[in-house]
Design a protein around this motif. Structure first.
Motif, short mmCIF file in Angstrom:
data_model
loop_
_atom_site.label_atom_id
_atom_site.label_comp_id
_atom_site.label_asym_id
_atom_site.label_seq_id
_atom_site.Cartn_x
_atom_site.Cartn_y
_atom_site.Cartn_z
N UNK A 96 9.58 -0.25 -7.74
CA UNK A 96 9.85 -1.81 -7.17
C UNK A 96 10.85 -1.73 -6.10
N UNK A 97 11.72 -0.90 -6.14
CA UNK A 97 12.72 -1.12 -5.10
C UNK A 97 12.27 -0.63 -3.65
N UNK A 98 11.22 0.15 -3.57
CA UNK A 98 10.64 0.55 -2.53
C UNK A 98 9.74 -0.74 -1.89
N UNK A 133 -0.88 2.25 -4.20
CA UNK A 133 -2.27 1.71 -3.63
C UNK A 133 -2.76 0.70 -4.90
N UNK A 134 -2.20 1.01 -5.90
CA UNK A 134 -2.45 0.09 -7.09
C UNK A 134 -2.02 -1.40 -6.85
N UNK A 135 -1.22 -1.71 -5.84
CA UNK A 135 -0.49 -2.89 -5.73
C UNK A 135 -1.27 -3.68 -4.52
N UNK A 136 -2.30 -3.28 -3.80
CA UNK A 136 -2.59 -3.88 -2.69
C UNK A 136 -3.43 -4.94 -3.06
N UNK A 184 0.84 -1.24 0.02
CA UNK A 184 0.08 -0.08 0.07
C UNK A 184 1.02 1.37 -0.06
N UNK A 185 1.68 1.22 0.91
CA UNK A 185 2.89 2.48 0.88
C UNK A 185 3.63 2.71 -0.41
N UNK A 186 3.82 1.54 -1.13
CA UNK A 186 4.45 1.69 -2.44
C UNK A 186 3.65 2.30 -3.65
#
Length: 275
Positions: free
Chosen positions: A128-130, A33-36, A29-31
């Motif tokens: 993506x590193x984050x 919101x599209x990934x959650x 989520x912190x990277x």
């Protein structure tokens, strides 16, 4: 084929607590919101998730089992009794589709590792590193990897054996400790030899970003002496190594990436990489 991001984590930290599940959700989520994750599957049961609390609650499912002598109504004497620790399998639907799973060590051998495997469609707008670094902070892995798999990268694994393949999340003790005999058979350290099992000596290939825990100390220290610590960043538990500054180099500057990868690989001991 659309390029894919892969993250693999192998850790001896017990990450089965729901707080770890919540932290993995928050890392997504912190990277972005599209990934959650928005779906979780526990064996055949499917669940919608929308918060870190939801996700953490489904991170681990404990299922009791027992084994008896017979198969009839009476089933006979109890031989074995215990619990399965079932990890969540999750997904993100939509244009930036992704999936992941966590696998926990069995109850009968707590010396084994937990693993985390994550894959996403690649989007150059995502840092993506984050995501990788936040997951490393949570799991404190023995080894962690982040790589961008293209058709070219995948084609290089065609025809290779199980521990030689480099085509997705790289996880599990055997990936780093198993060796092939001269007869072509795979061997692993004795399961009772904990020190030997925790001495990691191999990788199939070097990922764009790598995290080496203490299990790799001997190999990485030798490499560090050769390179003068170039490209290695240390934290309290291990070391990060990236091949280039940007993961997009795997696609946009493929020849440059390949050259830089081979330079770094040459600094490790002979035989460290399986190919």
């Amino acid at each position: 084929m659309r390029p894919k991001i892969a993250i693999g984590i192998t850790t001896y930290v017990d990450i089965s607590g729901r707080e770890f599940g919540a932290a993995i959700y928050q890392a997504h989520e912190e990277t972005s919101k599209r990934l959650t994750p928005n779906k979780i599957r526990i064996w055949s049961a499917k669940h919608d998730v929308g918060t870190a609390y939801d996700f953490g609650s489904l991170w681990l499912t404990v299922m009791p089992f027992e084994k008896r002598e017979g198969k009839g109504p009476d089933k006979g004497k109890l031989i074995e009794k215990g619990e399965f620790h079932v990890g969540a399998e999750w997904s993100r639907t939509g244009s930036l589709a992704g999936r992941g799973r966590v696998d926990f060590r069995p109850e009968i051998d707590r010396s084994l590792c937990d693993t985390l495997s994550i894959e996403f469609n690649y989007d150059p707008k995502i840092d993506w590193s984050v995501l990788f670094e936040r997951i490393v902070d949570v799991c404190k892995p023995a080894y962690g990897m982040l790589h961008l798999f293209t058709e070219l990268e995948l084609s290089r694994s065609e025809g290779k054996d199980r521990f030689e393949r480099f085509d997705g999340p790289l996880v599990g003790e055997g990936s780093f400790t198993s060796w092939k005999t001269s007869e072509g058979h795979w061997r692993s350290p004795d399961k009772w030899q904990l020190a030997e099992r925790r001495y990691y000596r191999f990788l199939p290939q070097l990922s764009w970003a790598n995290y080496f825990g203490s299990e790799f100390d001997g190999e990485v220290d030798a490499m560090r002496r050769k390179t003068g610590a170039g490209g290695i960043q240390r934290n309290e538990d291990g070391r990060f190594l990236r091949i280039t500054d940007a993961i997009s180099d795997v696609i946009d500057r493929q020849e440059f990436f390949d050259t830089e990868r081979e330079k770094l690989k040459s600094c490790f001991a002979d035989g460290f990489f399986r190919w």
